[in-house]
Design a protein around this motif. Sequence first.
Motif, PDB file in Angstrom:
ATOM      1  N   ASN A  66      11.612 100.978  40.976  1.00  0.00           N
ATOM      2  CA  ASN A  66      11.679 102.142  40.087  1.00  0.00           C
ATOM      3  C   ASN A  66      10.859 103.298  40.648  1.00  0.00           C
ATOM      4  O   ASN A  66      11.262 104.453  40.546  1.00  0.00           O
ATOM      5  CB  ASN A  66      11.176 101.784  38.687  1.00  0.00           C
ATOM      6  N   TYR A  67       9.692 102.982  41.205  1.00  0.00           N
ATOM      7  CA  TYR A  67       8.852 104.029  41.778  1.00  0.00           C
ATOM      8  C   TYR A  67       9.513 104.651  43.012  1.00  0.00           C
ATOM      9  O   TYR A  67       9.396 105.849  43.243  1.00  0.00           O
ATOM     10  CB  TYR A  67       7.472 103.487  42.143  1.00  0.00           C
ATOM     11  N   LYS A  68      10.215 103.837  43.786  1.00  0.00           N
ATOM     12  CA  LYS A  68      10.921 104.362  44.954  1.00  0.00           C
ATOM     13  C   LYS A  68      12.036 105.314  44.523  1.00  0.00           C
ATOM     14  O   LYS A  68      12.235 106.366  45.132  1.00  0.00           O
ATOM     15  CB  LYS A  68      11.515 103.220  45.779  1.00  0.00           C
ATOM     16  N   LYS A  69      12.756 104.951  43.460  1.00  0.00           N
ATOM     17  CA  LYS A  69      13.848 105.806  42.970  1.00  0.00           C
ATOM     18  C   LYS A  69      13.302 107.120  42.429  1.00  0.00           C
ATOM     19  O   LYS A  69      13.883 108.176  42.639  1.00  0.00           O
ATOM     20  CB  LYS A  69      14.627 105.085  41.868  1.00  0.00           C
ATOM     21  N   LYS A  70      12.160 107.086  41.748  1.00  0.00           N
ATOM     22  CA  LYS A  70      11.563 108.313  41.231  1.00  0.00           C
ATOM     23  C   LYS A  70      11.154 109.232  42.363  1.00  0.00           C
ATOM     24  O   LYS A  70      11.311 110.439  42.279  1.00  0.00           O
ATOM     25  CB  LYS A  70      10.325 107.998  40.379  1.00  0.00           C
ATOM     26  N   GLY A  71      10.646 108.673  43.442  1.00  0.00           N
ATOM     27  CA  GLY A  71      10.202 109.474  44.579  1.00  0.00           C
ATOM     28  C   GLY A  71      11.354 110.175  45.271  1.00  0.00           C
ATOM     29  O   GLY A  71      11.250 111.330  45.671  1.00  0.00           O
ATOM     30  N   THR A  72      12.511 109.521  45.392  1.00  0.00           N
ATOM     31  CA  THR A  72      13.653 110.140  46.065  1.00  0.00           C
ATOM     32  C   THR A  72      14.329 111.146  45.157  1.00  0.00           C
ATOM     33  O   THR A  72      14.859 112.134  45.624  1.00  0.00           O
ATOM     34  CB  THR A  72      14.655 109.082  46.526  1.00  0.00           C
ATOM     35  N   ALA A  73      14.328 110.932  43.844  1.00  0.00           N
ATOM     36  CA  ALA A  73      14.968 111.849  42.909  1.00  0.00           C
ATOM     37  C   ALA A  73      14.231 113.180  42.856  1.00  0.00           C
ATOM     38  O   ALA A  73      14.840 114.238  42.725  1.00  0.00           O
ATOM     39  CB  ALA A  73      15.049 111.228  41.516  1.00  0.00           C
ATOM     40  N   GLU A  74      12.928 113.153  42.949  1.00  0.00           N
ATOM     41  CA  GLU A  74      12.137 114.370  42.885  1.00  0.00           C
ATOM     42  C   GLU A  74      12.268 115.187  44.163  1.00  0.00           C
ATOM     43  O   GLU A  74      12.198 116.411  44.131  1.00  0.00           O
ATOM     44  CB  GLU A  74      10.665 114.049  42.631  1.00  0.00           C
ATOM     45  N   SER A  75      12.463 114.538  45.282  1.00  0.00           N
ATOM     46  CA  SER A  75      12.512 115.265  46.548  1.00  0.00           C
ATOM     47  C   SER A  75      13.879 115.904  46.793  1.00  0.00           C
ATOM     48  O   SER A  75      14.016 116.751  47.649  1.00  0.00           O
ATOM     49  CB  SER A  75      12.152 114.330  47.697  1.00  0.00           C
ATOM     50  N   GLU A  76      14.925 115.504  46.054  1.00  0.00           N
ATOM     51  CA  GLU A  76      16.270 116.059  46.271  1.00  0.00           C
ATOM     52  C   GLU A  76      16.439 117.409  45.657  1.00  0.00           C
ATOM     53  O   GLU A  76      15.889 117.885  44.790  1.00  0.00           O
ATOM     54  CB  GLU A  76      17.332 115.117  45.709  1.00  0.00           C
TER      55      GLU A  76
END
Length: 76
Positions: A66-76
């Motif tokens: 979940n933390y990995k998905k949050k990190g990629t969503a914010e950077s897009e």
Amino acid sequence: MSGFLRGIARVRAAPVLRGSTITQRANITTRPAKDKIGPVETVIGLTIFSFTILGPSGWILSNLENYKKKGTAESE
């Protein structure tokens, strides 16, 4: 002559840099404890201590995706 003056300055400054010469001693007693701690209390204490230390890291590791998905969503 300036080397001589620097040497004197070092000798005079050395006690200031070393700090106080008063040594403090800890008050350590070797008497037995006032209250005995039983095995049940020991197990409860160790359990709480273990959960306190391992709980947050276990939470992070279990939700790592979940933390990995949050990190990629914010950077897009």
